[in-house]
Each structure stands twice: as C-alpha cells, then as structure tokens.
Enzyme design. Sequence first.
Site, PDB file in Angstrom:
ATOM      1  N   GLU A   1       0.751  -1.363   0.008  1.00 51.46           N
ATOM      2  CA  GLU A   1       0.048  -0.077  -0.066  1.00 51.46           C
ATOM      3  C   GLU A   1       0.870   1.316   0.212  1.00 51.46           C
ATOM      4  O   GLU A   1       1.646   1.469   0.734  1.00 51.46           O
ATOM      5  CB  GLU A   1      -0.698  -0.051   1.297  1.00 51.46           C
ATOM      6  CG  GLU A   1      -1.531  -0.904   1.289  1.00 51.46           C
ATOM      7  CD  GLU A   1      -3.229  -0.862   1.550  1.00 51.46           C
ATOM      8  OE1 GLU A   1      -3.657   0.302   1.214  1.00 51.46           O
ATOM      9  OE2 GLU A   1      -3.985  -1.943   1.832  1.00 51.46           O
TER      10      GLU A   1
HETATM   11 ZN    ZN Z   1      -7.320  -0.501  -1.538  1.00 49.07          ZN
END
Ligand code: ZN
Length: 398
Positions: free
Chosen positions: A258
């Site tokens: 992420e």
């Molecule tokens: Zn996501």
Amino acid sequence: MIDEFSQIPIKMLHILSIDHVLYQDNYFQDRFFKHVTLKNRITQIKEEGILKVKQIGCSAQNREIYMLKAGRGSIKVLLWSQMHGDESTATLALFDLFKFFQSEDQYHALRKLILDHCSLYFVPMLNPDGAEVWQRRNAQGIDVNRDFLAQQSPEARALVKLQEEIQPDFGFNLHDQDSLWSVSGTKKPATISLLAPPADSTSTPTPSMLKAIQVICAMNRLLQQQIPGEVGRWRDEYEPRAVGESFQTKGIATILIESGGSASEKQKGRKLIFQALLYAFEKIASTAYRNENPIDYLQIPFNNKEIFHLLIKNCKIETVNGVIIGDIGLNYTEQFSTKEHLYTIADFGDLSTFSAYEIIEAESIVVLSPISIDSRPNLRIKHSDGTLTYLEDGVMIA
Ligand SMILES: [Zn+2]
C-alpha cells in the site's frame, strides 16, 4: 574510504542506481487519469510488440480489463492494481515498469535475469468504473476486495479466472492507503505499508505466506534506504472475503503493498513501488529471497494513527469560552473536482504525542467560530513573524 553505502548489498545498490525519471511514463498527466487514457497507452504498448497484451474481462460498465505479460520464465508472478478505483499510484508504477522492460540499456543483465526466470502478468486498473468517478467501489457499489467469496463483480471474476488460468507462484496486490496512517514508534507517515496476508484465521504461516514474508523482508531493506522509518506493517487480521487472503489460501505467495503519504507525495510512492517491485523480481528470479530470515518481518513496526495533515502547536487559543494553551490537529479531504484541500478539526487540546505532515508553531490563534470535532474551522493564525493565515470554513487562505 568507508561511506554509508559500503553496507548496502551490491544488488540493492544496482536497483537504487536506476534513475526512475528515465522510465517514468509521461503519457499520464496526473494520478486522476481514466480508462480511456490507459486503454490508449496499452494500445501503443501492444503495437510496440515487446509486451503481450490480452483482454481478460470487462467491468460492470463494459470497460476492458487488460493483462500485460513480460518474460518467459517458469516462475509465474501475477500483479494487479487499482481494484479500488481511487488508488492509482501503483498503476503508474506498473507503466514505468513496462517502460523499463521495453528499454535497452545498461540494465540488460538485470532485465534478462528477471525475464528469463519469471513470467510477469500485470493487470493495471482492475476497477476502471471506480477510476472513472474516482471512487473505491465498482459501478455496482461493490468493494471488489470484499468480493472474492461471493464473486458478484465482473472485476473479481476476471482476476480469479486469470489466476486459475496461469496458476501463479507469487501475487502482488497493489493499493493506496489513507495518508493518516503512521508507523508505530516513529511518528512518521507510513509511506509504504506491507503485509503477507494470512491463509486462515489462526494466521499460522503457511509455506506460501513464508515465501511472501521473505520477499517482503528484502523489499523492506531496500525501502528503508529510501524512506527510513516510513515502512509500516498491517496487522494480519484474517479477512476471507479479500483477494490477498483468498490467494494465500490457494498457496499463492501473496504480498500486499500500500502506498501512503500525502496527496502531494504520490509521485514518491510511484518511484518507491517501481524500485521495490524490481528488487522483488530480482530476488524471486534468482531465488535469493530464500536467504531472508522471516523473523526480520516482525521488526517492521505496525501501522497506527498518530499523525495529522496539519498540527498547530502549543499556542494561545482564544476560544469563545476563554483563552487556553493547546494544539489543534487538522486533516483535509481532497476535493476531486477542484483538487482543493478542505480541512476539518480532528482533535483539539494536548496533542503533544502526535506528529503531522506540516507543523505550524503559531504565536496565537483566534477562534472565529466555536471549535468542535469534525467541523470546518474558522481560525486566524498569527505566526511568530507576525504574518497571518486564515482558515475560512476549512479553506486555507495565506
Ligand atoms: Zn485499496
């Protein structure tokens, strides 16, 4: 002469020496590009003939979902980005990787190692309908990353069908995260967060999870050179409906990456993902990831929420009910249409244990309307040099 680089392994130095700017795909003007731009760029890449292009399905609103393939090796790696429509950082990094693999230059040996040993399958922008209106969910209103048991979305079905066809050894699940995540113990933003999702509710490491953990250990070492203290780890809470867990259960070594950081730092995340993925590919192709000690994974601190976008510190605050000394923590939302930042008050009082992307050591603040949590502030901030900044209904006016 001993310098700070003497401790860095030579292969990592090699990756760090790659000038990302040379491979940045400038076809994309900003991170809010839509499917038509992606489709036009993929058409060009197909014509260039180095990467293979295949349509693997259609979104709920009939937009094409593409897979691009590089390499001819026996180790199969599947990567997908933007399953949440408003998370485009990794999609841009994938196009930069396409440009890297299409180039001929001094990195020939690295390219050859990766492409001889791996077959890389890339799915950029799995959720084009979400990207069209800059939202997380697909056009049916489904969170595609909670749809891998039910498979009601055509986007989840397309990815599962591709996974069943190619039977990958490794999977990379690429997302953006809320910029308000920070790294425990550092008060720094979690510019990149990593996770080897668990294969079951006990989180007992399976062989595939261990492989994922070893690749993460390598990527973390590279990232720490670039962003010391800004790599966080997600807690491995089992979410059976998510793709990461679903693939890990199937024995695919799956890694969640992420990209965090503030909106203005998304280009930094793009470069970091480009580098981290190249390093991961090198480790997978050479099988050197097997030398990583999985225990190192536990040294990556967990993510937490200890930062604000803006922190106005330790100043005299004139409230309607008297003067206090305290701090104000503010967060913004980015307006999709105007790209303007709209601030709300996140917390107020003693915020000495928090940090922020931007810190103002103000001399005084005059509160022009009563402060309440989640409200849009009206403040007059007097800086130590006497200049004034206003926040009018959440909009900053310098
Ligand atoms: Zn996501």
